[in-house]
Motif scaffolding. Structure first.
Motif, PDB file in Angstrom:
ATOM      1  N   MET A 139      59.612  60.052  27.557  1.00 32.06           N
ATOM      2  CA  MET A 139      58.184  59.828  27.645  1.00 32.06           C
ATOM      3  C   MET A 139      57.854  59.048  28.919  1.00 32.06           C
ATOM      4  O   MET A 139      58.696  58.353  29.477  1.00 32.06           O
ATOM      5  N   LYS A 140      56.610  59.172  29.362  1.00 32.67           N
ATOM      6  CA  LYS A 140      56.131  58.440  30.523  1.00 32.67           C
ATOM      7  C   LYS A 140      55.135  57.382  30.071  1.00 32.67           C
ATOM      8  O   LYS A 140      54.336  57.605  29.158  1.00 32.67           O
ATOM      9  N   LEU A 141      55.207  56.240  30.721  1.00 32.92           N
ATOM     10  CA  LEU A 141      54.262  55.165  30.444  1.00 32.92           C
ATOM     11  C   LEU A 141      53.956  54.438  31.745  1.00 32.92           C
ATOM     12  O   LEU A 141      54.676  54.562  32.737  1.00 32.92           O
ATOM     13  N   ILE A 142      52.856  53.687  31.709  1.00 36.58           N
ATOM     14  CA  ILE A 142      52.485  52.828  32.833  1.00 36.58           C
ATOM     15  C   ILE A 142      52.774  51.383  32.435  1.00 36.58           C
ATOM     16  O   ILE A 142      52.387  50.933  31.362  1.00 36.58           O
ATOM     17  N   HIS A 143      53.457  50.672  33.316  1.00 38.05           N
ATOM     18  CA  HIS A 143      53.737  49.247  33.124  1.00 38.05           C
ATOM     19  C   HIS A 143      52.923  48.463  34.161  1.00 38.05           C
ATOM     20  O   HIS A 143      53.013  48.714  35.362  1.00 38.05           O
ATOM     21  N   THR A 144      52.115  47.541  33.662  1.00 39.07           N
ATOM     22  CA  THR A 144      51.309  46.698  34.534  1.00 39.07           C
ATOM     23  C   THR A 144      51.226  45.309  33.915  1.00 39.07           C
ATOM     24  O   THR A 144      51.657  45.092  32.772  1.00 39.07           O
ATOM     25  N   ALA A 145      50.693  44.343  34.651  1.00 38.27           N
ATOM     26  CA  ALA A 145      50.613  42.961  34.167  1.00 38.27           C
ATOM     27  C   ALA A 145      49.753  42.144  35.112  1.00 38.27           C
ATOM     28  O   ALA A 145      49.384  42.596  36.205  1.00 38.27           O
ATOM     29  N   ASP A 146      49.443  40.931  34.674  1.00 34.10           N
ATOM     30  CA  ASP A 146      48.821  39.921  35.540  1.00 34.10           C
ATOM     31  C   ASP A 146      47.526  40.414  36.176  1.00 34.10           C
ATOM     32  O   ASP A 146      47.306  40.248  37.372  1.00 34.10           O
ATOM     33  N   TRP A 147      46.656  40.984  35.350  1.00 31.86           N
ATOM     34  CA  TRP A 147      45.334  41.378  35.848  1.00 31.86           C
ATOM     35  C   TRP A 147      44.511  40.131  36.189  1.00 31.86           C
ATOM     36  O   TRP A 147      43.755  40.139  37.141  1.00 31.86           O
ATOM     37  N   GLN A 148      44.630  39.110  35.356  1.00 38.38           N
ATOM     38  CA  GLN A 148      43.918  37.837  35.532  1.00 38.38           C
ATOM     39  C   GLN A 148      42.432  38.042  35.817  1.00 38.38           C
ATOM     40  O   GLN A 148      41.865  37.503  36.766  1.00 38.38           O
ATOM     41  N   LEU A 149      41.822  38.835  34.956  1.00 36.83           N
ATOM     42  CA  LEU A 149      40.387  39.089  35.061  1.00 36.83           C
ATOM     43  C   LEU A 149      39.616  37.784  34.869  1.00 36.83           C
ATOM     44  O   LEU A 149      39.935  36.981  34.002  1.00 36.83           O
ATOM     45  N   GLY A 150      38.604  37.597  35.687  1.00 37.97           N
ATOM     46  CA  GLY A 150      37.831  36.363  35.644  1.00 37.97           C
ATOM     47  C   GLY A 150      38.353  35.286  36.558  1.00 37.97           C
ATOM     48  O   GLY A 150      37.846  34.164  36.546  1.00 37.97           O
ATOM     49  N   LYS A 151      39.337  35.596  37.375  1.00 44.82           N
ATOM     50  CA  LYS A 151      39.868  34.623  38.332  1.00 44.82           C
ATOM     51  C   LYS A 151      38.731  34.160  39.246  1.00 44.82           C
ATOM     52  O   LYS A 151      37.995  34.984  39.799  1.00 44.82           O
ATOM     53  N   PRO A 152      38.556  32.834  39.445  1.00 40.34           N
ATOM     54  CA  PRO A 152      37.338  32.362  40.121  1.00 40.34           C
ATOM     55  C   PRO A 152      37.341  32.466  41.651  1.00 40.34           C
ATOM     56  O   PRO A 152      36.286  32.550  42.251  1.00 40.34           O
ATOM     57  N   TYR A 153      38.497  32.431  42.302  1.00 42.68           N
ATOM     58  CA  TYR A 153      38.560  32.486  43.771  1.00 42.68           C
ATOM     59  C   TYR A 153      37.640  31.448  44.416  1.00 42.68           C
ATOM     60  O   TYR A 153      36.862  31.749  45.327  1.00 42.68           O
ATOM     61  N   GLY A 154      37.747  30.220  43.943  1.00 44.42           N
ATOM     62  CA  GLY A 154      36.817  29.185  44.366  1.00 44.42           C
ATOM     63  C   GLY A 154      36.865  28.813  45.833  1.00 44.42           C
ATOM     64  O   GLY A 154      35.913  28.223  46.351  1.00 44.42           O
ATOM     65  N   ARG A 155      37.933  29.145  46.546  1.00 43.35           N
ATOM     66  CA  ARG A 155      38.046  28.752  47.946  1.00 43.35           C
ATOM     67  C   ARG A 155      37.216  29.628  48.883  1.00 43.35           C
ATOM     68  O   ARG A 155      37.047  29.298  50.055  1.00 43.35           O
ATOM     69  N   PHE A 156      36.686  30.734  48.361  1.00 36.77           N
ATOM     70  CA  PHE A 156      36.025  31.707  49.218  1.00 36.77           C
ATOM     71  C   PHE A 156      34.501  31.625  49.114  1.00 36.77           C
ATOM     72  O   PHE A 156      33.952  31.107  48.151  1.00 36.77           O
ATOM     73  N   GLU A 157      33.849  32.206  50.115  1.00 36.74           N
ATOM     74  CA  GLU A 157      32.399  32.322  50.097  1.00 36.74           C
ATOM     75  C   GLU A 157      31.971  33.324  49.009  1.00 36.74           C
ATOM     76  O   GLU A 157      32.760  34.189  48.602  1.00 36.74           O
ATOM     77  N   PRO A 158      30.724  33.237  48.545  1.00 35.63           N
ATOM     78  CA  PRO A 158      30.296  34.090  47.423  1.00 35.63           C
ATOM     79  C   PRO A 158      30.512  35.579  47.635  1.00 35.63           C
ATOM     80  O   PRO A 158      30.895  36.288  46.699  1.00 35.63           O
ATOM     81  N   ASP A 159      30.280  36.092  48.844  1.00 34.27           N
ATOM     82  CA  ASP A 159      30.427  37.536  49.042  1.00 34.27           C
ATOM     83  C   ASP A 159      31.888  37.971  48.918  1.00 34.27           C
ATOM     84  O   ASP A 159      32.185  39.046  48.388  1.00 34.27           O
ATOM     85  N   VAL A 160      32.806  37.121  49.392  1.00 33.74           N
ATOM     86  CA  VAL A 160      34.232  37.439  49.263  1.00 33.74           C
ATOM     87  C   VAL A 160      34.662  37.330  47.799  1.00 33.74           C
ATOM     88  O   VAL A 160      35.388  38.195  47.287  1.00 33.74           O
ATOM     89  N   ARG A 161      34.206  36.286  47.123  1.00 34.81           N
ATOM     90  CA  ARG A 161      34.530  36.132  45.702  1.00 34.81           C
ATOM     91  C   ARG A 161      34.077  37.352  44.913  1.00 34.81           C
ATOM     92  O   ARG A 161      34.804  37.859  44.051  1.00 34.81           O
ATOM     93  N   ALA A 162      32.876  37.815  45.184  1.00 39.72           N
ATOM     94  CA  ALA A 162      32.348  38.965  44.449  1.00 39.72           C
ATOM     95  C   ALA A 162      33.197  40.215  44.681  1.00 39.72           C
ATOM     96  O   ALA A 162      33.481  40.969  43.741  1.00 39.72           O
ATOM     97  N   ALA A 163      33.609  40.430  45.926  1.00 43.93           N
ATOM     98  CA  ALA A 163      34.417  41.612  46.239  1.00 43.93           C
ATOM     99  C   ALA A 163      35.781  41.542  45.556  1.00 43.93           C
ATOM    100  O   ALA A 163      36.266  42.548  45.009  1.00 43.93           O
ATOM    101  N   LEU A 164      36.415  40.386  45.566  1.00 45.33           N
ATOM    102  CA  LEU A 164      37.723  40.241  44.941  1.00 45.33           C
ATOM    103  C   LEU A 164      37.636  40.384  43.424  1.00 45.33           C
ATOM    104  O   LEU A 164      38.514  40.979  42.792  1.00 45.33           O
TER     105      LEU A 164
END
Length: 369
Positions: free
Chosen positions: A1-26
């Motif tokens: 069988m075939k499967l996809i292995h992934t991890a560490d999505w970390q959705l909601g990561k704040p990226y606080g060091r960046f300007e708002p437009d960069v944070r939004a894109a990331l």
């Protein structure tokens, strides 16, 4: 069988060091990675996606983050198996109850260490984390999990095979030979954010969207083709949009600097690049000002993000530099005094160097105006 292995999505990561437009894109790129994973599953005929921990960046993400994640996954026909990691560990009444309340039948939360028969004879053995840091090997329980009639045993866990020091978690240690010990055909791991092969049956997929300057490679997922009695075939597939690159250049004149810039810009996709650049060398003050000017007025507008570290790029006024200032009356007198203080060394030399550079920058601006 075939499967996809992934991890560490970390959705909601704040990226606080960046300007708002960069944070939004990331931030948006991390959600878009879910669609990239779903499309890859369809393209390669993988019916199951194993997410080996840290789906979310915290155990208390905003509702929008949860809804976005679920809605993106449910757009695709594959089954999603979500393992709590150290950032989003399982606890009663917590994050994963919120996910279950909203998720449909194609999304399963692996918050209990209980095996699941995901296809006839194919058993998935999860090792969810119930605390951010666990003292025991979370995969020890695999040995006692009954998998009747198993033709394939697949493990999914989140932790460190080795001590990654400052670049990964030092807790949640997993036995390096866990696949052999627990008779696993494949062990899908999360925690290390780059793709890493531990042995033929044990891999870290890394994050699908790179999130730090530790490596140049964009994010990947793993396409795993596993068959009874055979070593799995593991193929990395790029999913990452952004590339985070770190460069250190030693330059002594503007020509060498321009050549480095041109070569780098030709080798990257600038709008999808975050660049951390360190400069070192000894050059004329004129060239130093021109180098920093190109970074500020050209390169920074091409790339998504630019962080310049130029404290080791020493700009000393040349005879021509001083001659230009000398004809300017009081500016020339000030430049001569600052230059003398630099030559004398001592605690005032560094301040004098910055003052002389600022004096020359302002003079150059007046000349161009």
């Amino acid at each position: 069988m075939k499967l996809i292995h992934t991890a560490d999505w970390q959705l909601g990561k704040p990226y606080g060091r960046f300007e708002p437009d960069v944070r939004a894109a990331l931030t948006e790129a991390r959600f878009d990675a879910i669609d990239a994973i779903g499309k890859a599953a369809t393209l390669y005929g993988a019916d199951h996606v194993l997410v080996a921990g840290d789906v979310f960046d915290t155990e208390g993400p905003e509702d929008r983050t949860i809804v976005q994640a679920i809605s993106r996954m449910e757009r695709h026909s594959c089954r999603w198996w979500l393992l709590p990691g150290n950032h989003d560990f399982a606890r009663n009444g917590g994050l994963w109850d919120r996910v279950r309340q909203r998720a449909g039948g194609t999304i399963t939360v692996l918050s209990e260490p209980q095996p699941h028969e995901i296809e006839p004879g194919v058993w998935l053995l999860p090792a969810p984390l119930t605390h951010r840091h666990n003292l025991d090997d979370p995969t020890d329980l695999f040995d006692g999990m009954a998998t009747p009639g198993a033709r394939l045993r697949l493990g999914v866990a989140h932790g460190s095979i080795r001590d990654f020091g400052t670049q990964g978690e030092t807790k949640n240690q997993i036995a390096p030979d866990r696949a052999r010990r627990s008779n696993l055909d494949y062990l899908a791991l999360g925690d290390w954010h780059g793709t890493l092969k531990v042995d033929a049956r044990t891999w870290y997929s890394g994050t699908p969207e790179t999130d730090r300057f530790q490596r140049d490679e964009p994010g990947h997922i793993l396409l795993v083709d596993v068959d009874e009695g055979c070593e799995p075939t593991v193929t990395p597939i790029r999913t990452g949009r952004f590339q985070w690159i770190r460069r250190s250049w030693t330059v002594n004149d503007q020509a060498a600097f321009d050549a480095e810039c041109d070569q780098m810009l030709a080798s990257i996709d600038p709008p999808a690049t975050l660049l951390e650049l360190s400069l070192a060398g000894i050059t004329s003050l004129t060239d130093r000002v021109a180098m920093l000017g190109r970074l500020e007025n050209d390169v920074s507008h091409r790339v998504r993000y630019l962080d310049v570290r130029a404290s080791d790029l020493v700009g000393r006024p040349s005879e021509d530099d001083l001659a230009q200032l000398a004809v300017e009356g009081m500016l020339g007198v000030a430049a001569a005094k600052l230059s003398a203080r630099i030559d004398a060394g001592g605690p005032e030399a560094a301040v004098a160097k910055r003052a002389l550079e600022r004096l020359f920058v302002e003079y150059s601006r007046e000349e161009k105006a």
